[in-house]
Design an enzyme around this catalytic site. Structure first.
Site, short mmCIF file in Angstrom:
data_model
loop_
_atom_site.label_atom_id
_atom_site.label_comp_id
_atom_site.label_asym_id
_atom_site.label_seq_id
_atom_site.Cartn_x
_atom_site.Cartn_y
_atom_site.Cartn_z
N GLU A 455 42.33 48.30 38.08
CA GLU A 455 41.98 49.30 39.15
C GLU A 455 40.65 48.96 39.58
O GLU A 455 39.95 50.01 40.16
CB GLU A 455 42.47 50.68 38.76
CG GLU A 455 42.62 51.45 40.00
CD GLU A 455 43.93 51.07 40.83
OE1 GLU A 455 43.67 50.62 42.01
OE2 GLU A 455 45.22 50.90 40.32
C1 LIG Z 1 47.15 45.54 31.18
C2 LIG Z 1 46.65 45.08 32.45
C3 LIG Z 1 47.50 45.79 33.59
C4 LIG Z 1 47.03 45.42 34.81
N1 LIG Z 1 47.86 45.63 35.85
C5 LIG Z 1 47.72 45.30 37.01
C6 LIG Z 1 48.69 45.68 38.02
O1 LIG Z 1 49.75 46.42 37.85
N2 LIG Z 1 48.55 45.00 39.35
C7 LIG Z 1 47.48 44.02 39.48
O2 LIG Z 1 47.63 43.53 40.47
N3 LIG Z 1 46.65 43.76 38.55
C8 LIG Z 1 46.69 44.54 37.27
N4 LIG Z 1 45.84 44.09 36.31
C9 LIG Z 1 44.67 43.10 36.68
C10 LIG Z 1 43.40 43.98 36.74
O3 LIG Z 1 43.35 44.73 37.70
C11 LIG Z 1 42.44 42.60 36.81
O4 LIG Z 1 42.29 42.22 35.42
C12 LIG Z 1 41.03 43.26 37.14
O5 LIG Z 1 41.01 43.79 38.58
C13 LIG Z 1 39.83 42.09 36.86
O6 LIG Z 1 40.30 40.91 37.48
P1 LIG Z 1 40.05 39.67 36.36
O7 LIG Z 1 40.82 40.05 35.31
O8 LIG Z 1 40.44 38.39 37.15
O9 LIG Z 1 38.69 39.46 36.21
P2 LIG Z 1 37.32 38.62 36.97
O10 LIG Z 1 37.41 39.33 38.46
O11 LIG Z 1 37.50 37.36 36.69
O12 LIG Z 1 36.15 39.43 36.33
C14 LIG Z 1 35.51 38.73 35.35
C15 LIG Z 1 34.36 39.77 35.07
O13 LIG Z 1 33.22 39.64 36.08
C16 LIG Z 1 32.96 40.47 36.67
N5 LIG Z 1 32.78 40.51 38.17
C17 LIG Z 1 33.54 39.83 39.01
N6 LIG Z 1 32.90 39.88 40.37
C18 LIG Z 1 32.04 40.50 40.10
C19 LIG Z 1 30.82 40.84 40.96
N7 LIG Z 1 31.07 40.59 42.47
N8 LIG Z 1 29.88 41.50 40.81
C20 LIG Z 1 29.55 41.95 39.59
N9 LIG Z 1 30.71 41.32 38.58
C21 LIG Z 1 31.52 40.84 38.99
C22 LIG Z 1 33.81 41.73 36.23
O14 LIG Z 1 33.28 43.07 36.09
C23 LIG Z 1 34.54 41.17 35.01
O15 LIG Z 1 33.65 42.08 34.08
C24 LIG Z 1 46.11 44.50 34.94
C25 LIG Z 1 45.41 43.81 33.84
C26 LIG Z 1 45.46 44.24 32.53
C27 LIG Z 1 44.92 43.52 31.42
#
Ligand SMILES: Cc1cc2nc3c(=O)[nH]c(=O)nc-3n(C[C@H](O)[C@H](O)[C@H](O)COP(=O)(O)OP(=O)(O)OC[C@H]3O[C@@H](n4cnc5c(N)ncnc54)[C@H](O)[C@@H]3O)c2cc1C
Length: 612
Positions: A455
């Site tokens: 989220e």
């Molecule tokens: C168990 C689980 C359930 C989930 N359920 C859902 C779901 O129901 N529906 C859905 O759509 N998604 C879901 N997700 C996905 C989740 O919302 C994402 O994993 C999350 O939004 C982060 O995206 P990412 O994993 O691609 O990380 P990334 O976007 O690659 O981020 C990696 C790191 O970089 C940091 N970062 C990225 N951009 C910036 C910036 N501009 N400035 C500063 N820091 C930054 C982030 O804070 C993070 O620490 C789920 C994930 C898990 C693990």
């Protein structure tokens, strides 16, 4: 007194337990937040104190007796994907869900026009905490549906509302939110999932979504997926993203689940916690979907429902902190190790219970003082949510919406960061036994961890607070908040009993205002300064917001004690002690946050990336 030599009986005696904090909630609603004052809002007339008492009692009973006993077993068994792509949930989950659905809990606060009970959203927030403390993974199945309901309610056509909402609100069908793809989570402008228009006005959706909570399971007769995708030929980036509704089973002419749609679960993720919630890779192979809201406005549609969803995740942080605390206290009373520094407290035994040790008490009070203030902040914000959606006064609606917008990233980020930290502290109370699975404490740690990530990661919450919420409308929301806290401080300036609470709050507010001013002066021209201080600012805000809740709770406790509280005196004295702890031991952290914020970004940004 039991010792921790593991045998079956001992283990059973120490299975994790949970008691829903009904008294705490009633104290907040009836005495601190003035729930009855809102009786002019729709749905509140049906929520008289007796009725609220009854509803919370029933919710507590269901959570304690039906949902919580499935927590440990659900974690151990997990979800299973079969070769045909179907997924089964752990034993007992469906039966518990059916009872929950039949009792009408899913539609507690939902719109009566579509079969909901229309009760205050604040009560749904309480229910969410109880459910999530009992079994976070189980609660997510209905929790995700709430988000999907809100999206359709706010952005769907009348036809879509009629087609989907009644069955989702009754819990017959569940919902999902499909945003994330393998190459994009935070940056949704990179979405590749494609939508190609069909002749009949529907779209063929193709692409892969990952990490989709409750993406596939056997709890409900249909699953309604809300999917972000880019219509063919529309702009790259965030400007070309639309929202679609894609049912697992397409609806037949009678509106019942008919033919299977081309959407399937390719895998379920092996993950750290919430094992009993199916986190799915979802493959869309030309699945039929229908546009929700306007073309290319999908992200905006998602964002309008974010406040409630993020509040829900903040509640998950609190919920794990609460249940972990409850179990840690039981253990600390039972576990015998060492002697109290001031002399034996259990002279007949060969050691004292660890709760005599100051460091153990510090740990427990730190968690509990957080939990109680966090609950107050959640319910206060949820009440604002009710005002924002139900008041007939436009000015009130706007002010409440501003407050909610401001407080949402604070609640999501702070309650989940601290909630996780607190589960670790509670686990620490068990020594080595906390690390051993069968005691259940390490599950709380594992389950709580995800709430900091999904989220919108907490880093992104902090940026949302500093980059979007603070400057919005010239800082109107934050100024209104400062004015409210300041008014409380002024009103209690001459109250000697309140000084131990008001003075630290005043210092904390001063630090928060200084930090806000620092951003205004130093971050406009140099955005890295905002990014470098954002997480500290979010936590500084959280400390003040929770401190303000403590001051308000203590004020009520003080007044009630002065009026002669009788049997309630112990309960109220505990409030004062916890509030005092917060002010003495936690509020001083505001100074450290301010110092870090005002050090700016140079040190971290001047170091070359290859030097890391
Ligand atoms: C168990 C689980 C359930 C989930 N359920 C859902 C779901 O129901 N529906 C859905 O759509 N998604 C879901 N997700 C996905 C989740 O919302 C994402 O994993 C999350 O939004 C982060 O995206 P990412 O994993 O691609 O990380 P990334 O976007 O690659 O981020 C990696 C790191 O970089 C940091 N970062 C990225 N951009 C910036 C910036 N501009 N400035 C500063 N820091 C930054 C982030 O804070 C993070 O620490 C789920 C994930 C898990 C693990």
């Amino acid at each position: 007194m039991l010792y921790a030599y593991v045998n079956v009986n001992f283990w059973r005696a120490f299975m994790p337990t949970y008691k829903a904090p009904v008294d705490e909630v009633l104290f907040l609603l009836n005495h601190v937040l003035g729930f009855e004052r809102y009786s002019n809002l729709s749905g509140f007339a049906d929520a008289s104190p007796d009725m609220v008492d009854m509803i919370l009692g029933e919710a507590a009973k269901f959570c304690e007796e039906v949902v919580q006993p499935l927590n440990l077993s659900g974690d151990q068994q997990g979800c299973t994907r079969h070769d045909d792509g179907s997924v089964t949930v752990p034993d007992g989950f469906k039966e518990a869900y059916d009872s929950y659905r039949e009792a009408g809990w899913i539609g507690l606060a939902a719109d009566p026009e579509y079969g909901g009970q229309g009760l205050p959203y604040t009560l749904a927030a309480v229910l969410n905490e109880f459910v999530s403390s009992s079994n976070m993974a189980w609660g997510m199945y209905a929790g995700l549906t709430q988000g999907a309901i809100t999206a359709i309610l706010l952005h769907g056509s009348d036809e879509q509302k009629q087609a989907y909402l009644p069955n989702m609100i009754s819990g017959e069908w569940s919902g999902t939110m499909n945003l994330t793809e393998p190459h994009c989570g935070t940056d949704l402008g990179l979405i590749k999932t494609k939508a190609v228009p069909n002749d009949d006005g529907s779209f063929a959706i193709s692409g892969q979504k990952i990490f989709i909570s409750a993406g596939e399971h056997d709890m409900t007769s249909n699953i309604i997926h809300l999917v972000l995708a880019r219509i063919e030929g529309e702009p790259e980036g965030t400007k070309g993203i639309s929202l679609f509704v894609v049912p697992k089973f397409k609806l037949d002419d009678d509106g019942k689940p008919g033919d299977r749609n081309a959407v399937s679960c390719g895998a379920i993720e092996e993950k750290m916690g919430i094992h009993a919630n199916s986190t799915c890779v979802m493959n869309y192979d030309g699945a039929r979907g229908w546009l929700v809201g306007e073309k290319n406005k999908g992200l905006r549609a998602m964002f309008t429902m974010m406040n409630e969803a993020r509040l829900g995740v903040g509640i998950q942080g609190l919920s794990q902190s609460e249940v972990a605390y409850q179990n840690a206290v039981v253990y600390a009373r039972e576990r015998l190790q060492g002697r109290a520094l001031s002399g034996p407290k259990n002279p007949e035994g060969n050691a004292d219970p660890i709760i005599v040790h100051p460091d153990v008490r510090r740990t427990l009070m730190q968690i509990r003082a957080f939990n109680e203030a966090a609950r107050a902040l959640v319910l206060w914000t949820a009440l604002k949510g009710d005002v924002a959606h139900r008041s007939e006064d436009e000015k009130d609606r706007k002010a409440a919406d501003d407050f909610m917008g401001l407080m949402t990233p604070v609640i999501k980020g702070v309650l989940t960061d601290k909630g996780f930290e607190n589960t670790v502290s509670a686990q620490q109370m068990y020594g080595g036994h906390g690390y051993i699975a069968e005691w259940g404490m390490e599950q709380f740690v594992r389950d709580a961890r995800i709430a900091m990530i999904y989220e919108g990661t907490n880093g992104i919450q902090a940026l949302d607070l500093v980059g979007r919420k603070l400057p919005r409308e010239g800082g109107k929301a934050v100024m209104a908040y400062f004015a409210e806290v300041n008014e409380f401080i002024q009103a209690n300036a001459d109250n000697a009993d309140m000084q131990p609470y008001v003075e630290p709050l005043k210092t904390g507010l001063d630090h928060l205002q200084q930090a806000t001013m620092w951003f205004m002066q130093n971050a406009m021209a140099k955005p890295d300064n905002a990014g470098a201080g954002s997480t500290d600012y979010m936590h500084l805000f959280g400390l003040v917001a929770l401190g303000y809740m403590w001051a308000r709770m203590v004020k009520v406790a003080d007044e009630q004690l002065s009026a002669g509280a009788g049997e309630r005196a112990g309960f109220l004295e505990t409030k004062k002690a916890l509030g005092r702890f917060w002010m003495e031991r936690v509020m001083p952290e505001t100074a450290a946050h301010l110092a870090r914020i005002s050090s700016g970004s140079d040190t971290m940004m001047n170091m070359p990336a290859e030097a890391f």
